[in-house]
Motif scaffolding. Structure first.
Motif, PDB file in Angstrom:
ATOM      1  N   THR A   1       0.622 -10.762   2.660  1.00  0.00           N
ATOM      2  CA  THR A   1      -0.235 -11.961   2.958  1.00  0.00           C
ATOM      3  C   THR A   1      -1.987 -12.265   4.416  1.00  0.00           C
ATOM      4  O   THR A   1      -0.680 -12.123   5.175  1.00  0.00           O
ATOM      5  CB  THR A   1       0.636 -13.435   3.140  1.00  0.00           C
TER       6      THR A   1
ATOM      7  N   LYS B   1      -3.168 -17.334   7.304  1.00  0.00           N
ATOM      8  CA  LYS B   1      -3.345 -18.819   6.328  1.00  0.00           C
ATOM      9  C   LYS B   1      -3.381 -19.424   8.167  1.00  0.00           C
ATOM     10  O   LYS B   1      -4.359 -19.982   7.849  1.00  0.00           O
ATOM     11  CB  LYS B   1      -1.364 -18.708   6.771  1.00  0.00           C
TER      12      LYS B   1
ATOM     13  N   TRP C   1      -8.864 -17.564   3.126  1.00  0.00           N
ATOM     14  CA  TRP C   1      -8.539 -18.392   1.859  1.00  0.00           C
ATOM     15  C   TRP C   1     -10.278 -18.826   1.015  1.00  0.00           C
ATOM     16  O   TRP C   1      -9.697 -19.751   0.009  1.00  0.00           O
ATOM     17  CB  TRP C   1      -7.625 -18.759   2.364  1.00  0.00           C
TER      18      TRP C   1
ATOM     19  N   TRP D   1      -5.214 -13.360  -5.538  1.00  0.00           N
ATOM     20  CA  TRP D   1      -4.324 -12.573  -4.955  1.00  0.00           C
ATOM     21  C   TRP D   1      -3.328 -13.519  -5.624  1.00  0.00           C
ATOM     22  O   TRP D   1      -2.972 -14.678  -5.581  1.00  0.00           O
ATOM     23  CB  TRP D   1      -4.528 -13.774  -3.632  1.00  0.00           C
TER      24      TRP D   1
ATOM     25  N   SER E   1       0.536 -13.778  -6.858  1.00  0.00           N
ATOM     26  CA  SER E   1       2.198 -13.698  -6.592  1.00  0.00           C
ATOM     27  C   SER E   1       2.953 -14.106  -7.647  1.00  0.00           C
ATOM     28  O   SER E   1       2.840 -14.146  -8.774  1.00  0.00           O
ATOM     29  CB  SER E   1       1.814 -15.018  -4.883  1.00  0.00           C
TER      30      SER E   1
ATOM     31  N   ASP F   1      -4.911 -19.130  -5.806  1.00  0.00           N
ATOM     32  CA  ASP F   1      -5.420 -17.960  -4.665  1.00  0.00           C
ATOM     33  C   ASP F   1      -6.225 -17.342  -4.404  1.00  0.00           C
ATOM     34  O   ASP F   1      -5.835 -16.514  -5.315  1.00  0.00           O
ATOM     35  CB  ASP F   1      -4.154 -17.680  -4.393  1.00  0.00           C
TER      36      ASP F   1
ATOM     37  N   SER G   1      -5.623  -6.864   6.341  1.00  0.00           N
ATOM     38  CA  SER G   1      -4.041  -7.601   5.625  1.00  0.00           C
ATOM     39  C   SER G   1      -3.751  -6.482   5.527  1.00  0.00           C
ATOM     40  O   SER G   1      -4.629  -5.067   4.934  1.00  0.00           O
ATOM     41  CB  SER G   1      -3.398  -8.667   5.401  1.00  0.00           C
TER      42      SER G   1
ATOM     43  N   THR H   1      -2.474  -5.928   2.396  1.00  0.00           N
ATOM     44  CA  THR H   1      -3.101  -6.079   1.081  1.00  0.00           C
ATOM     45  C   THR H   1      -3.857  -5.344   1.227  1.00  0.00           C
ATOM     46  O   THR H   1      -4.489  -4.707   1.884  1.00  0.00           O
ATOM     47  CB  THR H   1      -2.857  -7.642   0.031  1.00  0.00           C
TER      48      THR H   1
ATOM     49  N   ASN I   1       0.740 -10.012  -2.780  1.00  0.00           N
ATOM     50  CA  ASN I   1       0.939 -10.239  -1.721  1.00  0.00           C
ATOM     51  C   ASN I   1       2.808  -9.428  -1.973  1.00  0.00           C
ATOM     52  O   ASN I   1       3.053  -8.793  -2.893  1.00  0.00           O
ATOM     53  CB  ASN I   1       1.934 -12.416  -2.142  1.00  0.00           C
ATOM     54  N   GLN I   2       3.283  -9.573  -0.681  1.00  0.00           N
ATOM     55  CA  GLN I   2       4.410  -8.699  -0.332  1.00  0.00           C
ATOM     56  C   GLN I   2       5.506  -8.917  -1.778  1.00  0.00           C
ATOM     57  O   GLN I   2       6.109  -7.540  -1.306  1.00  0.00           O
ATOM     58  CB  GLN I   2       4.672  -8.980   0.990  1.00  0.00           C
TER      59      GLN I   2
END
Length: 479
Positions: free
Chosen positions: A255, A258, A264, A270, A272, A286, A296, A298, A331-332
């Motif tokens: 992620t 933020k 963003w 992105w 999730s 997103d 990051s 990702t 995302n993770q």
């Protein structure tokens, strides 16, 4: 027919009355404790959330109970009380209501508004009439709020309903109960058909990706050999069995910060777990920038990878899996599997999709709550791999079968939607007098599934209410 004096009710039979609820009953607010009071046995308790999720027009039984000693802290409700939900998320659902048909003791919790008639009315009829389409439209006009909608008894007392003579109320209630029973039974049959179609789809996938049939001939392969795997059994003689880590390369996600709002405001999807529905990739909400990817955990996943959710509460039931058609980041809680040379992503997708129950047990710790897939177990699992030409034939076969099944599912879903719309319009037309069902009700059998599913009462006896006065008994129609 005559004008009802209320636009949403339209014209009503000349011998029917039209009244506001406040003219023939009284309102009071429900109160109660919390869900911590809930027990399996005790006094039936109706909570406002149940009016949205469980009850439709009538409350024949409660979902929850509270202990008798705790019931004293709740509001007591009687047979024939109409319960309204005091809050909701949208104007369309605000004031959802149902009439209480529980014969014994019962209570309701907070955020419930109770209406108790003070004249003789049929309990089941008043349940239909206070939540039909015309009533729902009136309640929508009463809702107040922005993020959460509320409705109050000061508004609900102006809710207009049409009241035929008591014998006609009984006939309408009897007819609607029988007809609703038939429609719901037909809807359940259609829903079961969809389940069977989905089961058929899973069976076709399993047969194809495990070599039970040669999709090019529709027959088993000429020769098989032992795969060495208990779950798989024999495989076609010319198929390989290989560890997944030798068939794909893995990449994870992360992620972006933020705190950096500029991350963003990009064009890269992105993804999730919330974006994964029904084994297809939904539109992502997103989107991030190239800088966000570079700075990051990702990474950018090229089109054609197989995406798998590896951490989510939904893993207790299924493994969401999809193939991305455009480059994207994850995302993770997601993992991408990029097929190596000789592996078709569509075949790998089908292999996971067609053996869900096995992979759930294979890729997670034994005895643990299924919330995440372990990479070690995922990477070392062994899978059957046919020649690339066979893989492509399997993908074409499964795509064609999926298209045919989805058409059948879509047709059945449209039929269900039409049945529900028909039921909604039928109820509305009958309780407002647009259709006369007295003769049809008289022809219904006295026993059997169409004779009614609940024990009936002729009416809610007005004299049972100690607060009843002569003024309540007076016939008051709306000008």
């Amino acid at each position: 027919m005559r004008d009802s004096g209320t636009e949403l009710l339209g014209r009503v039979p000349e011998h029917w009355e039209v009244r506001r609820l406040g003219a023939f009953g009284r309102f009071f607010k429900g109160k109660g404790g919390t869900k911590a009071d809930q027990t399996h046995d005790g006094v039936p308790c109706i909570r406002y959330g149940d009016l949205y999720t469980r009850h439709r027009f009538h409350i024949a039984a409660s979902k929850a109970c509270v202990a008798p000693r705790r019931a004293k802290a709740y509001t007591t409700v009687r047979y024939g009380d109409v319960l309204f939900a005091g809050s909701g998320e949208t104007l369309e659902e605000i004031g959802k209501s149902a009439v209480n048909l529980i014969r014994g003791s019962a209570v309701c919790g907070g955020d419930v508004i109770v209406f108790r008639p003070t004249i003789d009315v049929d309990a089941e009829f008043i349940g239909w009439s206070t939540d039909c389409r015309q009533a729902a439209s009136q309640k929508a006009c009463m809702g107040r709020g922005i993020t959460v909608m509320h409705v109050y008894s000061s508004d609900l007392k102006y809710l207009a309903v049409s009241l035929p003579p008591l014998p006609e109320q009984r006939a309408i209630a009897r007819y609607l109960e029988a007809t609703d029973h038939r429609i719901r039974r037909y809807i359940r049959a259609k829903e079961r058909l969809i389940e069977l179609l989905e089961e058929r789809k899973r069976a076709l996938i399993h047969e194809a990706v495990t070599g039970r049939i040669d999709v090019r001939t529709g027959q088993p392969y000429p020769a098989y050999r032992d795969s060495g795997l208990d779950w798989l059994g024999p495989v076609p003689e010319h198929w390989e069995v290989r560890r997944l880590k030798y068939a794909v390369s893995f990449s994870g996600g992360g992620t972006p910060s933020k705190a950096n709002a500029s991350f963003w405001k990009g064009q890269i999807p992105w993804v999730s777990p919330k974006d994964m529905t029904r084994n297809r990739l939904s539109d992502t909400t997103d989107r991030i920038t190239q800088d966000a990817v570079a700075m990051s955990a990702t990474s950018l996943v090229a089109a054609g990878a197989v995406l798998v959710v590896v951490r989510s509460g939904i893993l207790r039931r299924t493994i969401p899996v999809a193939i991305n058609t455009v480059p994207m980041a994850l995302n993770q809680d997601m993992k991408a599997m990029r097929p190596r040379e000789g592996i078709a992503s569509g075949y790998l997708h089908g292999l996971i999709q067609g053996n869900q129950s096995f992979w759930l047990s294979e890729w997670t710790k034994q005895g643990a709550t299924v919330e995440s897939i372990e990479h070690r177990l995922l990477a070392n699992s062994r899978i059957p791999i046919p020649p690339l030409s066979a893989q492509r034939a399997i993908v074409r076969y499964l795509n064609a079968a999926d298209l045919q099944i989805q058409r059948q599912v879509s047709t059945t879903q449209r039929q269900i939607a039409l049945l529900k719309e028909y039921r909604t319009r039928l109820i509305a037309d009958i309780v407002t007098g647009k259709l006369d069902v007295r003769e049809a009700a008289a022809r219904l059998p006295e026993t059997g599934p169409l004779a009614g599913n609940r024990e009936r009462a002729d009416a809610i006896p007005a004299e049972s209410n100690p607060n009843l006065t002569e003024s309540h008994k007076a016939k008051e129609t709306i000008p």
